[in-house]
Design an enzyme around this catalytic site. Structure first.
Site, PDB file in Angstrom:
ATOM      1  N   TYR A  36       0.869  -1.177   0.000  1.00 51.99           N
ATOM      2  CA  TYR A  36       0.000   0.000   0.000  1.00 51.99           C
ATOM      3  C   TYR A  36       0.901   1.219   0.000  1.00 51.99           C
ATOM      4  CZ  TYR A  36       0.158   0.378   5.248  1.00 51.99           C
ATOM      5  OH  TYR A  36       0.509   0.497   6.569  1.00 51.99           O
ATOM      6  N   GLU A 100       1.700  -1.046  -6.228  1.00 49.30           N
ATOM      7  CA  GLU A 100       1.278  -0.192  -5.109  1.00 49.30           C
ATOM      8  C   GLU A 100      -0.230   0.026  -5.184  1.00 49.30           C
ATOM      9  OE1 GLU A 100       2.838   1.331  -2.581  1.00 49.30           O
ATOM     10  OE2 GLU A 100       4.986   1.236  -3.084  1.00 49.30           O
ATOM     11  N   HIS A 142       4.595  -6.796   0.906  1.00 49.68           N
ATOM     12  CA  HIS A 142       5.876  -6.187   1.259  1.00 49.68           C
ATOM     13  C   HIS A 142       6.341  -6.662   2.636  1.00 49.68           C
ATOM     14  CE1 HIS A 142       8.386  -2.197   1.115  1.00 49.68           C
ATOM     15  NE2 HIS A 142       9.137  -3.272   0.991  1.00 49.68           N
TER      16      HIS A 142
HETATM   17 ZN   LIG Z   1       5.584  -1.338   0.531  1.00 48.29          ZN
END
Ligand SMILES: [Zn+2]
Length: 252
Positions: A36, A100, A142
């Protein structure tokens, strides 16, 4: 910014928003990392991902309304993962596609990812995986590759929905009893837990001692695969889910 039809199979209307932040890959991508943005607005995130001074980027950014921005060509190495490890690979940027998702994140007001955003992500994943060989076990967050630094995309990301659409691993075995294992314990069960987490992809070398590092990796695992309990304690269900995921991963 211009709208482009892009490579064959891409969803229509991808918006080209080139970033200068990329270099040369040393390998074709076989990992996909979901993030994000963690910034107050989509505009601020897009500006930062395109700022040469920031030295960060991703291949795509998807806004909450479903608009897809292409920042870096897939055959280039974008700067999204940072210091990371997955399945022993330490240059995750070279080996991955980074996406993202616009969300203010835990710092500015974490909120659910809208359906339009996830629908857009799904339209992007199929063509990406037709171009590159990315196994489901390598579709990660991530946090999974950088557990000591990152928690994105965190517990609201719909991993289950992705897996139901054929992307990534998910397992919901029947509730499993079994003694919880936590920090300070040691022995064969701890070793087996660490070995399983390592086989799934985490950087969690088996020692047989449940140390702070192990607790962090268990917590990270839960953030992705057991979002109802993110506490770093490997209870029976956490361990059952790990075993089921390893079985699912072994089947491709
Ligand atoms: Zn990240």
């Amino acid at each position: 910014m211009t709208s482009s039809s892009g490579p064959v199979g891409d969803p229509p209307g991808i918006i080209d928003a080139p970033s200068p932040n990329f270099d040369v890959r040393i390998a074709p991508p076989d990992i996909l990392v979901i993030h994000y943005t963690g910034m107050q607005t989509a505009e601020a995130a897009l500006a930062r991902l395109r700022d040469a001074k920031a030295k960060v980027s991703a291949h795509y950014m998807i806004d909450e309304d479903g608009r897809i921005f292409r920042l870096v060509p897939e055959e280039r190495r974008a700067y999204h993962a940072g210091v990371s490890v997955w399945k022993g690979e330490r240059d995750v940027n070279s080996r991955s596609i980074g996406i993202e998702l616009v969300n203010p994140g835990d710092e500015f007001g974490y909120r659910p990812f809208p359906d339009a955003q996830i629908d857009a992500l799904l339209t992007l994943l199929s063509p990406i995986r037709s171009r590159w060989s990315i196994p489901s076990g390598n579709i990660v967050g991530h946090s999974d590759v950088a557990p000591e630094r990152k928690i994105d995309p965190d517990v609201l990301f719909p991993w289950k929905r992705l897996a139901e659409a054929g992307h990534g691993l998910w397992a919901e075995p029947a509730p499993a009893p079994g003694e919880p294992i936590g920090e300070g314990e040691s022995g064969a069960a701890v070793f087996a837990l660490q070995a399983g987490l390592t086989r799934l992809g985490y950087d969690c070398a088996p020692s047989g001692t449940f140390d702070a590092r192990t607790a962090l990796i268990v917590k990270t695992f839960q953030r992705h695969w057991r979002p109802a309990q993110v506490d770093g304690i490997a209870d029976g269900e956490t361990r059952a889910r790990l075993i089921a995921l390893l079985r699912a991963g072994a089947q491709g």
